[in-house]
Design a protein around this motif. Structure first.
Motif, PDB file in Angstrom:
ATOM      1  N   GLU A 203       0.963  -1.159  -0.294  1.00 22.97           N
ATOM      2  CA  GLU A 203      -0.009  -0.115  -0.121  1.00 22.97           C
ATOM      3  C   GLU A 203       0.551   1.273  -0.481  1.00 22.97           C
ATOM      4  N   ARG A 204       2.310   1.555  -0.641  1.00 28.11           N
ATOM      5  CA  ARG A 204       2.678   2.221  -0.597  1.00 28.11           C
ATOM      6  C   ARG A 204       2.518   3.504  -1.643  1.00 28.11           C
ATOM      7  N   TYR A 205       1.849   2.805  -2.892  1.00 25.21           N
ATOM      8  CA  TYR A 205       1.913   3.077  -4.034  1.00 25.21           C
ATOM      9  C   TYR A 205       0.452   4.522  -4.046  1.00 25.21           C
ATOM     10  N   GLY A 206      -0.231   3.643  -3.960  1.00 30.12           N
ATOM     11  CA  GLY A 206      -1.907   4.731  -4.694  1.00 30.12           C
ATOM     12  C   GLY A 206      -1.339   6.134  -3.208  1.00 30.12           C
ATOM     13  N   VAL A 207      -0.909   6.228  -2.645  1.00 23.57           N
ATOM     14  CA  VAL A 207      -0.928   7.586  -1.681  1.00 23.57           C
ATOM     15  C   VAL A 207       0.521   8.771  -2.659  1.00 23.57           C
ATOM     16  N   GLN A 208       1.502   7.525  -3.096  1.00 20.12           N
ATOM     17  CA  GLN A 208       3.259   8.182  -3.712  1.00 20.12           C
ATOM     18  C   GLN A 208       1.914   8.488  -5.366  1.00 20.12           C
ATOM     19  N   ALA A 209       0.490   8.470  -5.923  1.00 21.02           N
ATOM     20  CA  ALA A 209       0.449   8.703  -7.223  1.00 21.02           C
ATOM     21  C   ALA A 209       0.085   9.459  -7.069  1.00 21.02           C
ATOM     22  N   LEU A 210      -0.997   9.414  -5.738  1.00 22.49           N
ATOM     23  CA  LEU A 210      -2.291  10.728  -5.234  1.00 22.49           C
ATOM     24  C   LEU A 210      -1.754  12.454  -5.370  1.00 22.49           C
ATOM     25  N   GLY A 211      -0.504  11.736  -4.588  1.00 20.27           N
ATOM     26  CA  GLY A 211       0.585  12.817  -4.375  1.00 20.27           C
ATOM     27  C   GLY A 211       1.239  13.382  -5.331  1.00 20.27           C
ATOM     28  N   GLU A 212       1.641  12.565  -6.348  1.00 19.56           N
ATOM     29  CA  GLU A 212       2.291  13.607  -7.211  1.00 19.56           C
ATOM     30  C   GLU A 212       1.341  13.946  -8.489  1.00 19.56           C
ATOM     31  N   TYR A 213       0.149  13.394  -8.471  1.00 24.70           N
ATOM     32  CA  TYR A 213      -1.029  14.120  -9.002  1.00 24.70           C
ATOM     33  C   TYR A 213      -1.685  15.485  -8.534  1.00 24.70           C
ATOM     34  N   LEU A 214      -1.290  15.614  -7.279  1.00 23.78           N
ATOM     35  CA  LEU A 214      -1.984  16.709  -6.940  1.00 23.78           C
ATOM     36  C   LEU A 214      -0.918  18.151  -6.649  1.00 23.78           C
ATOM     37  N   ALA A 215       0.497  17.439  -6.822  1.00 20.57           N
ATOM     38  CA  ALA A 215       1.597  18.048  -6.880  1.00 20.57           C
ATOM     39  C   ALA A 215       1.762  18.856  -8.480  1.00 20.57           C
ATOM     40  N   ARG A 216       1.549  17.716  -9.590  1.00 18.53           N
ATOM     41  CA  ARG A 216       1.130  18.959 -10.976  1.00 18.53           C
ATOM     42  C   ARG A 216       0.112  19.817 -11.321  1.00 18.53           C
ATOM     43  N   HIS A 217      -1.370  18.690 -10.469  1.00 16.49           N
ATOM     44  CA  HIS A 217      -2.340  19.333 -10.609  1.00 16.49           C
ATOM     45  C   HIS A 217      -2.280  20.946 -10.403  1.00 16.49           C
ATOM     46  N   PHE A 218      -1.557  21.662  -9.213  1.00 14.77           N
ATOM     47  CA  PHE A 218      -1.910  22.273  -8.817  1.00 14.77           C
ATOM     48  C   PHE A 218      -0.621  22.858  -8.574  1.00 14.77           C
ATOM     49  N   ALA A 219       0.822  22.672  -8.898  1.00 17.23           N
ATOM     50  CA  ALA A 219       1.904  23.139  -8.858  1.00 17.23           C
ATOM     51  C   ALA A 219       2.207  23.626  -7.621  1.00 17.23           C
ATOM     52  N   ILE A 220       2.552  22.340  -6.765  1.00 19.53           N
ATOM     53  CA  ILE A 220       2.994  22.715  -5.148  1.00 19.53           C
ATOM     54  C   ILE A 220       3.814  21.304  -5.133  1.00 19.53           C
ATOM     55  N   ALA A 221       4.781  21.310  -4.079  1.00 15.78           N
ATOM     56  CA  ALA A 221       5.837  20.492  -4.582  1.00 15.78           C
ATOM     57  C   ALA A 221       5.313  19.299  -3.599  1.00 15.78           C
ATOM     58  N   HIS A 222       5.976  18.311  -3.621  1.00 16.14           N
ATOM     59  CA  HIS A 222       5.738  16.696  -2.797  1.00 16.14           C
ATOM     60  C   HIS A 222       6.537  15.728  -2.736  1.00 16.14           C
ATOM     61  N   GLU A 223       6.764  15.506  -1.721  1.00 15.42           N
ATOM     62  CA  GLU A 223       7.585  14.160  -0.857  1.00 15.42           C
ATOM     63  C   GLU A 223       6.941  13.075  -0.502  1.00 15.42           C
ATOM     64  N   PHE A 224       7.332  11.834  -0.837  1.00 13.32           N
ATOM     65  CA  PHE A 224       6.848  10.522  -0.184  1.00 13.32           C
ATOM     66  C   PHE A 224       8.601   9.914   0.468  1.00 13.32           C
ATOM     67  N   ILE A 225       7.801  10.223   1.928  1.00 14.01           N
ATOM     68  CA  ILE A 225       8.107   9.515   3.090  1.00 14.01           C
ATOM     69  C   ILE A 225       8.138   8.134   3.641  1.00 14.01           C
ATOM     70  N   ASP A 226       9.186   6.987   3.149  1.00 15.69           N
ATOM     71  CA  ASP A 226       8.620   5.614   3.898  1.00 15.69           C
ATOM     72  C   ASP A 226       9.000   5.230   5.025  1.00 15.69           C
ATOM     73  N   CYS A 227       7.978   4.996   6.105  1.00 16.36           N
ATOM     74  CA  CYS A 227       9.366   4.753   7.347  1.00 16.36           C
ATOM     75  C   CYS A 227       8.249   3.704   7.254  1.00 16.36           C
ATOM     76  N   ALA A 228       9.620   3.138   7.219  1.00 16.55           N
ATOM     77  CA  ALA A 228       9.639   1.075   6.670  1.00 16.55           C
ATOM     78  C   ALA A 228       8.404   0.580   8.283  1.00 16.55           C
ATOM     79  N   ASN A 229       7.675  -0.619   7.522  1.00 19.32           N
ATOM     80  CA  ASN A 229       7.214  -1.132   8.858  1.00 19.32           C
ATOM     81  C   ASN A 229       7.042  -2.899   7.885  1.00 19.32           C
ATOM     82  N   PRO A 230       7.666  -3.855   8.738  1.00 19.71           N
ATOM     83  CA  PRO A 230       8.162  -5.586   8.625  1.00 19.71           C
ATOM     84  C   PRO A 230       6.587  -6.196   8.111  1.00 19.71           C
ATOM     85  N   VAL A 231       5.524  -5.362   8.527  1.00 19.85           N
ATOM     86  CA  VAL A 231       4.645  -6.088   8.909  1.00 19.85           C
ATOM     87  C   VAL A 231       3.515  -5.184   6.725  1.00 19.85           C
TER      88      VAL A 231
END
Length: 252
Positions: A224-252
């Motif tokens: 489930e890492r990829y949907g929120v990344q794709a949404l963040g990237e979409y919003l950044a392009r759409h609104f011309a704002i900055a976006h950064e994905f941060i992955d806090c590792a979880n073994p589960v």
């Protein structure tokens, strides 16, 4: 450049059709921060580690798949919940979360995004009679053994999955990110050779073995890492704002 928080939320709610979901938590704006947004930080779960990282990254919005205020949880703002909320409020950061709407979206959703990374074709929904089916059915790019499929997932997700291998090659498969091990009966009914999700329960192993269907638990967080990344990237392009994905590792 900055965008009004209210506009960001209104357009994202509409994009994901959030109002039409009866979910386990509120979707959209969960904690209100400053009124304008120039940077979004996205991540899977609004843990303290991710909140702290968003503060360090000077985010205006923290965008996640797993937010707060789940049905059945203790509503008191104490302990861990108090510390998380205090950190967001003290730093004027908005928390925005989308759960089921982000699982099922036809372009940005977790399940579609996972398929893109694995090269799987999409045939349709796992629940054929449900137009909002969370799980999907499709096929790998080529026929694989269960072991080859598990190795492909390990390489793509950076995590060794749990494999319960069936006896048949994988020609068709079903998948549902997160904790969807209970959908294995739907996968069997759909006539697929393998079912992939994030987590496993004790009865799942017996079901897979006794019905000779390959089952793979590839990690709740990892799938489930990829949907929120794709949404963040979409919003950044759409609104011309900055976006950064941060992955806090979880073994589960």
């Amino acid at each position: 450049m900055a965008i009004a928080l209210s506009q960001l939320i209104a357009e994202t709610d509409q994009l994901l059709d959030a109002a039409r979901f009866n979910d386990y938590c509120p979707n959209g704006l969960q904690v209100e921060g400053r009124p304008y947004v120039s940077k979004i930080v996205s991540g899977v779960t609004a843990s303290q580690a991710l909140v702290d990282a968003a503060i360090e990254a000077e985010a205006d919005v923290l965008l996640v798949h797993h937010g707060y205020f789940w049905k059945g949880e203790n509503p008191c703002v104490t302990g861990m919940k108090q510390r998380r909320l205090k950190a967001l409020l003290d730093n004027d950061i908005s928390l925005v979360a989308y759960h089921l709407p982000l699982d099922v979206h036809a372009e940005l959703g977790n399940n579609v995004q996972l398929a893109k990374r694995l090269g799987w074709s999409i045939e349709g929904g796992l629940e054929a009679d449900n137009p909002r089916s969370v799980g999907l059915v499709g096929a790998p790019a080529q026929v694989q053994t269960p072991q080859e499929l598990a190795a492909q997932l390990a390489l793509a997700l950076g995590r060794e999955p749990l494999l319960i291998a069936g006896s048949q090659p994988v020609r068709r498969l079903a998948w549902c990110t997160g904790a969807a091990q209970g959908y294995i009966d739907k996968a069997l009914a759909a006539g697929v050779d393998a079912f992939i999700t994030g987590e496993v329960s004790e009865p799942t192993v017996h079901f897979a073995r006794e019905n000779d269907i390959t089952f793979i638990a590839a990690g709740h967080h990892a799938t489930e890492r990829y949907g929120v990344q794709a949404l963040g990237e979409y919003l950044a392009r759409h609104f011309a704002i900055a976006h950064e994905f941060i992955d806090c590792a979880n073994p589960v």
